[in-house]
Design an enzyme around this catalytic site. Structure first.
Site, PDB file in Angstrom:
ATOM      1  N   ASP A  17       0.828  -1.214   0.000  1.00 28.40           N
ATOM      2  CA  ASP A  17       0.000   0.000   0.000  1.00 28.40           C
ATOM      3  C   ASP A  17       0.865   1.269   0.000  1.00 28.40           C
ATOM      4  O   ASP A  17       0.695   2.148   0.858  1.00 28.40           O
ATOM      5  CB  ASP A  17      -0.907   0.030   1.246  1.00 28.40           C
ATOM      6  CG  ASP A  17      -1.645  -1.273   1.476  1.00 28.40           C
ATOM      7  OD1 ASP A  17      -2.079  -1.897   0.491  1.00 28.40           O
ATOM      8  OD2 ASP A  17      -1.817  -1.655   2.647  1.00 28.40           O
TER       9      ASP A  17
ATOM     10  N   GLU B 197     -11.562  -0.186  -2.858  1.00 28.76           N
ATOM     11  CA  GLU B 197     -10.700   0.402  -1.818  1.00 28.76           C
ATOM     12  C   GLU B 197      -9.541   1.133  -2.492  1.00 28.76           C
ATOM     13  O   GLU B 197      -9.499   1.263  -3.714  1.00 28.76           O
ATOM     14  CB  GLU B 197     -10.175  -0.695  -0.884  1.00 28.76           C
ATOM     15  CG  GLU B 197      -9.299  -1.736  -1.581  1.00 28.76           C
ATOM     16  CD  GLU B 197      -8.920  -2.919  -0.685  1.00 28.76           C
ATOM     17  OE1 GLU B 197      -9.393  -3.015   0.445  1.00 28.76           O
ATOM     18  OE2 GLU B 197      -8.139  -3.766  -1.169  1.00 28.76           O
TER      19      GLU B 197
HETATM   20  O1  FUB Z   1      -3.015  -3.532   3.718  1.00 26.86           O
HETATM   21  C1  FUB Z   1      -4.304  -3.811   4.196  1.00 26.86           C
HETATM   22  C2  FUB Z   1      -5.316  -3.550   3.157  1.00 26.86           C
HETATM   23  O2  FUB Z   1      -5.064  -4.326   2.003  1.00 26.86           O
HETATM   24  C3  FUB Z   1      -5.348  -2.147   2.621  1.00 26.86           C
HETATM   25  O3  FUB Z   1      -5.888  -1.217   3.510  1.00 26.86           O
HETATM   26  C4  FUB Z   1      -6.105  -2.367   1.370  1.00 26.86           C
HETATM   27  O4  FUB Z   1      -6.094  -1.300   0.484  1.00 26.86           O
HETATM   28  C5  FUB Z   1      -5.424  -3.605   0.844  1.00 26.86           C
HETATM   29  O5  FUB Z   1      -4.269  -3.299   0.119  1.00 26.86           O
END
Ligand code: FUB
Length: 339
Positions: free
Chosen positions: A32, A239
């Site tokens: 991320d 997301e």
């Molecule tokens: O790293 C945890 C979660 O996985 C992140 O918040 C999401 O975007 C995904 O990459």
């Protein structure tokens, strides 16, 4: 210096095809990656993946991260400096577990680290921590940002000096539980036939520690100007929101989660509407796909992650590749693999 990773992880390559770029960081698992240029360097604010022993599930409980490290570099092909622990779960008074994808911002001599974590009631909130240095260490506020919820904050500075936070993620990110900014713990994950859940945005207050206005939905429209449905899995928001500005336009990019694309949409102001333009990064090795886009030293770069080192979806490694625009302002699609 000894390797922090078990040798098996460091040596295991699982990619079926040849990747276009190699992991930037090999001594820790990182994911991320939010990239920003501060003090003439690229600073990276990634998640710090660990093997915590929690079983994998659709809720993402296995992403059980406990601290953040900040990294920086002067050259995307050069040495990456690990600045050490920037913030730990133990030092966040309100947080219970799961430090997920963070972002950072700078204003008036202070650096701000924004991060999602589950509170003691196991509800995702977004917190803020401050430092006088881009690498931290950061000191967390006693409470999460009032009115914040869900995951994956992205803070964008507009040219006039206003800052906006974009956030949200469905499924384990809990965004589907929030309607009109009210929480419903029993709201189901979106079903085929439902209107797609929209990401959220709010302008930040002058002190960067609260919202200056009620949180609103980011208007994300398909190519025909219509809202996405949950069935539009290849294109709808899941997301990992990121916003950048290029040539008079605002670019809202995001992950489609269970279909694993990074898509983007273009708008004329920070609130949108943003109209879908396409995929900018195809699925990578591993379940999650999460990116950031930054301009540095005359080039646009796309930071992202895959699981080249570990082969495990929750032990990721950050990468970077150059990003190119077409003449009409659309983005050339990146394939994470050599053809
Ligand atoms: O790293 C945890 C979660 O996985 C992140 O918040 C999401 O975007 C995904 O990459």
């Amino acid at each position: 210096m000894s390797l922090l990773l078990p040798a098996a992880f460091a040596q295991k390559g699982t990619l079926k095809r040849e990747p276009v770029s190699q992991p930037l960081i090999k001594k820790q698992f990182t994911a991320d990656p939010s990239a920003h240029v501060f003090k003439g360097r690229i600073f990276l604010y990634p998640s710090h993946d660990i093997e915590s022993g929690v079983a994998e599930n659709d809720n993402g409980d296995h992403f059980n991260m406990k601290d953040y490290h900040v990294y920086s570099m002067t050259d995307v092909e050069g040495k990456v400096k690990n600045h050490g622990v920037a913030l730990s779960l133990d030092d966040i008074p309100w947080a219970g577990r799961q430090l997920w994808a963070p972002d950072a911002a700078y204003k008036n001599g202070t650096y701000y680290l924004y991060f999602p974590a589950k509170d003691k009631q196991d509800i995702f909130r977004i917190g803020v921590a401050t430092s006088k240095k881009p690498q931290g260490p950061f000191k967390a506020e006693a409470e999460p940002i009032p009115g914040s919820y869900s995951i994956d904050p992205c803070v964008f500075r507009d040219a006039n000096g206003d800052y906006y936070m974009y956030f949200g993620g469905i499924w384990g990110g809990q965004l589907q539980r929030w309607k009109n900014n009210q929480y419903n713990s029993t709201a189901p994950i979106p079903q085929p036939g439902d209107t797609a859940v929209l990401p959220r945005v709010a302008k930040l207050s002058a002190d960067m520690k609260s919202f200056a206005e009620p949180v609103r939905e980011v208007q994300l429209l398909d190519e025909n100007g219509k809202p996405f449905m949950e069935n539009d899995k290849e294109k709808r928001f899941f997301e990992a929101a990121w916003v950048h500005y290029y040539n008079g336009k605002y670019y809202f990019s995001y992950s489609t989660g269970d279909s694993h694309n990074i898509c983007y949409a273009i708008g004329d102001n920070p609130y949108g509407p943003f109209t879908y333009k396409g995929v900018l990064l195809e699925p990578v090795e591993g379940w999650t796909n999460h990116h950031s886009i930054v301009f540095y030293d005359g080039h646009w770069y796309l930071f992202y992650h895959d699981v080249q080192i570990s082969g495990k979806t929750f032990l990721r490694n950050v990468k970077v590749t150059e990003l190119f625009y077409n003449e009409d302002g659309t983005i050339r699609k990146q394939n994470a693999y050599k053809n």
